[in-house]
Design a protein around this motif. Structure first.
Motif, PDB file in Angstrom:
ATOM      1  N   GLY A  33       0.512  -1.119   0.271  1.00 47.33           N
ATOM      2  CA  GLY A  33      -0.128   0.061  -0.144  1.00 47.33           C
ATOM      3  C   GLY A  33       1.064   1.214   0.074  1.00 47.33           C
ATOM      4  N   ARG A  34       0.548   2.435  -0.162  1.00 48.89           N
ATOM      5  CA  ARG A  34       1.186   4.055  -0.742  1.00 48.89           C
ATOM      6  C   ARG A  34       0.726   4.270   0.696  1.00 48.89           C
ATOM      7  NH1 ARG A  34       4.202   4.631  -4.697  1.00 48.89           N
ATOM      8  NH2 ARG A  34       2.897   4.201  -6.951  1.00 48.89           N
ATOM      9  N   SER A  35       2.281   3.909   1.454  1.00 45.61           N
ATOM     10  CA  SER A  35       2.263   4.902   2.579  1.00 45.61           C
ATOM     11  C   SER A  35       3.416   5.738   2.106  1.00 45.61           C
ATOM     12  CB  SER A  35       2.472   4.580   3.627  1.00 45.61           C
ATOM     13  OG  SER A  35       4.236   4.390   3.171  1.00 45.61           O
ATOM     14  N   PHE A  36       2.712   7.819   3.243  1.00 45.10           N
ATOM     15  CA  PHE A  36       3.322   8.190   2.723  1.00 45.10           C
ATOM     16  C   PHE A  36       4.641   8.943   2.681  1.00 45.10           C
ATOM     17  CE2 PHE A  36       5.338  12.617   4.871  1.00 45.10           C
ATOM     18  CZ  PHE A  36       4.665  13.876   3.717  1.00 45.10           C
ATOM     19  N   GLY A  37       5.532   7.379   3.055  1.00 46.25           N
ATOM     20  CA  GLY A  37       7.153   7.035   2.977  1.00 46.25           C
ATOM     21  C   GLY A  37       6.760   6.951   1.576  1.00 46.25           C
ATOM     22  N   HIS A  38       6.218   7.202   1.040  1.00 43.50           N
ATOM     23  CA  HIS A  38       6.289   5.439  -0.628  1.00 43.50           C
ATOM     24  C   HIS A  38       5.486   6.695  -1.818  1.00 43.50           C
ATOM     25  CE1 HIS A  38       8.006   2.651   2.231  1.00 43.50           C
ATOM     26  NE2 HIS A  38       7.641   1.276   1.171  1.00 43.50           N
ATOM     27  N   LEU A  39       5.897   7.665  -1.159  1.00 46.40           N
ATOM     28  CA  LEU A  39       5.168   8.769  -2.015  1.00 46.40           C
ATOM     29  C   LEU A  39       5.986   8.586  -3.874  1.00 46.40           C
ATOM     30  CD1 LEU A  39       3.836  11.616  -0.306  1.00 46.40           C
ATOM     31  CD2 LEU A  39       2.352   9.463  -1.257  1.00 46.40           C
ATOM     32  N   ARG A  40       5.414   8.638  -4.740  1.00 45.98           N
ATOM     33  CA  ARG A  40       5.894   9.090  -6.098  1.00 45.98           C
ATOM     34  C   ARG A  40       6.900  10.764  -6.114  1.00 45.98           C
ATOM     35  NH1 ARG A  40       2.530   7.369 -10.840  1.00 45.98           N
ATOM     36  NH2 ARG A  40       2.555   4.861 -11.003  1.00 45.98           N
ATOM     37  N   ARG A  41       8.185  10.512  -6.504  1.00 45.89           N
ATOM     38  CA  ARG A  41       8.441  11.710  -6.505  1.00 45.89           C
ATOM     39  C   ARG A  41       7.868  12.999  -7.125  1.00 45.89           C
ATOM     40  NH1 ARG A  41      14.253  12.342  -9.688  1.00 45.89           N
ATOM     41  NH2 ARG A  41      14.662  13.957  -8.479  1.00 45.89           N
ATOM     42  N   SER A  42       7.502  12.645  -8.155  1.00 44.02           N
ATOM     43  CA  SER A  42       6.143  13.661  -8.757  1.00 44.02           C
ATOM     44  C   SER A  42       4.980  13.849  -8.031  1.00 44.02           C
ATOM     45  CB  SER A  42       5.735  13.452 -10.038  1.00 44.02           C
ATOM     46  OG  SER A  42       5.047  12.492 -10.407  1.00 44.02           O
ATOM     47  N   THR A  43       4.367  13.711  -7.043  1.00 42.19           N
ATOM     48  CA  THR A  43       3.616  13.721  -6.293  1.00 42.19           C
ATOM     49  C   THR A  43       4.506  14.644  -4.811  1.00 42.19           C
ATOM     50  OG1 THR A  43       2.343  11.561  -6.658  1.00 42.19           O
ATOM     51  CG2 THR A  43       1.951  13.049  -4.594  1.00 42.19           C
ATOM     52  N   VAL A  44       5.544  14.568  -4.486  1.00 39.82           N
ATOM     53  CA  VAL A  44       6.203  15.401  -3.608  1.00 39.82           C
ATOM     54  C   VAL A  44       6.574  16.596  -4.657  1.00 39.82           C
ATOM     55  CG1 VAL A  44       8.239  15.258  -2.705  1.00 39.82           C
ATOM     56  CG2 VAL A  44       7.494  12.767  -2.252  1.00 39.82           C
ATOM     57  N   ILE A  45       7.498  16.491  -5.227  1.00 41.34           N
ATOM     58  CA  ILE A  45       7.435  17.869  -6.154  1.00 41.34           C
ATOM     59  C   ILE A  45       5.964  18.877  -6.482  1.00 41.34           C
ATOM     60  CG2 ILE A  45       8.333  19.101  -8.024  1.00 41.34           C
ATOM     61  CD1 ILE A  45      10.549  16.339  -8.456  1.00 41.34           C
ATOM     62  N   ILE A  46       5.365  18.003  -6.922  1.00 41.09           N
ATOM     63  CA  ILE A  46       3.676  18.572  -6.414  1.00 41.09           C
ATOM     64  C   ILE A  46       3.358  19.098  -5.264  1.00 41.09           C
ATOM     65  CG2 ILE A  46       1.268  18.455  -7.136  1.00 41.09           C
ATOM     66  CD1 ILE A  46       2.122  16.779  -9.152  1.00 41.09           C
ATOM     67  N   VAL A  47       3.706  18.748  -4.441  1.00 34.14           N
ATOM     68  CA  VAL A  47       3.186  18.719  -2.563  1.00 34.14           C
ATOM     69  C   VAL A  47       3.463  20.065  -2.490  1.00 34.14           C
ATOM     70  CG1 VAL A  47       2.930  18.518  -0.617  1.00 34.14           C
ATOM     71  CG2 VAL A  47       1.646  16.443  -2.640  1.00 34.14           C
ATOM     72  N   PHE A  48       4.996  19.617  -2.869  1.00 30.44           N
ATOM     73  CA  PHE A  48       6.446  20.787  -2.319  1.00 30.44           C
ATOM     74  C   PHE A  48       5.995  22.251  -3.016  1.00 30.44           C
ATOM     75  CE2 PHE A  48      10.204  23.153  -2.931  1.00 30.44           C
ATOM     76  CZ  PHE A  48      10.527  23.218  -1.461  1.00 30.44           C
ATOM     77  N   SER A  49       6.114  21.904  -4.585  1.00 30.49           N
ATOM     78  CA  SER A  49       4.903  23.421  -5.171  1.00 30.49           C
ATOM     79  C   SER A  49       4.285  23.775  -4.678  1.00 30.49           C
ATOM     80  CB  SER A  49       5.315  22.936  -6.891  1.00 30.49           C
ATOM     81  OG  SER A  49       6.361  22.835  -7.273  1.00 30.49           O
ATOM     82  N   TRP A  50       2.840  23.401  -5.056  1.00 24.68           N
ATOM     83  CA  TRP A  50       1.689  23.762  -4.127  1.00 24.68           C
ATOM     84  C   TRP A  50       1.841  24.894  -2.677  1.00 24.68           C
ATOM     85  CZ3 TRP A  50      -2.384  25.613  -6.504  1.00 24.68           C
ATOM     86  CH2 TRP A  50      -2.441  25.382  -7.837  1.00 24.68           C
ATOM     87  N   LEU A  51       2.739  24.018  -2.187  1.00 24.75           N
ATOM     88  CA  LEU A  51       3.174  24.977  -0.699  1.00 24.75           C
ATOM     89  C   LEU A  51       3.376  26.104  -0.478  1.00 24.75           C
ATOM     90  CD1 LEU A  51       3.464  21.783   1.728  1.00 24.75           C
ATOM     91  CD2 LEU A  51       1.634  23.013   1.730  1.00 24.75           C
ATOM     92  N   LEU A  52       4.757  25.967  -1.514  1.00 27.76           N
ATOM     93  CA  LEU A  52       5.569  27.381  -1.796  1.00 27.76           C
ATOM     94  C   LEU A  52       4.453  27.996  -2.350  1.00 27.76           C
ATOM     95  CD1 LEU A  52       8.543  28.615  -2.196  1.00 27.76           C
ATOM     96  CD2 LEU A  52       8.675  27.290  -4.025  1.00 27.76           C
ATOM     97  N   ILE A  53       3.202  28.002  -3.169  1.00 29.45           N
ATOM     98  CA  ILE A  53       2.494  29.338  -4.048  1.00 29.45           C
ATOM     99  C   ILE A  53       1.548  29.302  -3.200  1.00 29.45           C
ATOM    100  CG2 ILE A  53       0.640  30.083  -5.606  1.00 29.45           C
ATOM    101  CD1 ILE A  53       2.464  27.256  -7.531  1.00 29.45           C
TER     102      ILE A  53
END
Length: 95
Positions: free
Chosen positions: A53-73
């Motif tokens: 199962g996908r847990s927080f520790g196993h997020l895809r790299r692209s998902t992490v980048i998108i989340v970080f970008s939205w937080l920055l914006i």
């Protein structure tokens, strides 16, 4: 289904004769077997990863980048909003 001892012994004899008669062919077959085995092991690893199962520790790299970008914006918009409000308050206070 397991091989009988006689069958295993016969296969080993055949293998020895083939190695003695054509060592290059034996080396090629061994190399092929190793590649097939590595490929099968790689498939098993990918299947195991998919099954988890996908847990927080196993997020895809692209998902992490998108989340970080939205937080920055969101942070930048909040900062601009605060600066505008402070500027308006400073202008209103100075009048």
């Amino acid at each position: 289904m397991a091989w009988s001892q006689d069958e295993e012994r016969m296969l080993l004899q055949i293998e020895r004769h083939l190695i003695d008669e054509d060592p290059r062919l034996a080396a090629r077959l061994e190399s092929f077997n190793e590649r097939v085995q590595r490929k099968e092991n790689g498939r098993r690893r990918r299947e195991v990863r998919k099954d988890r199962g996908r847990s927080f520790g196993h997020l895809r790299r692209s998902t992490v980048i998108i989340v970080f970008s939205w937080l920055l914006i969101a942070t930048l918009i909040a900062t601009l909003f605060i600066l505008v409000l402070r500027h308006e308050a400073a202008v209103a206070f100075s009048l």
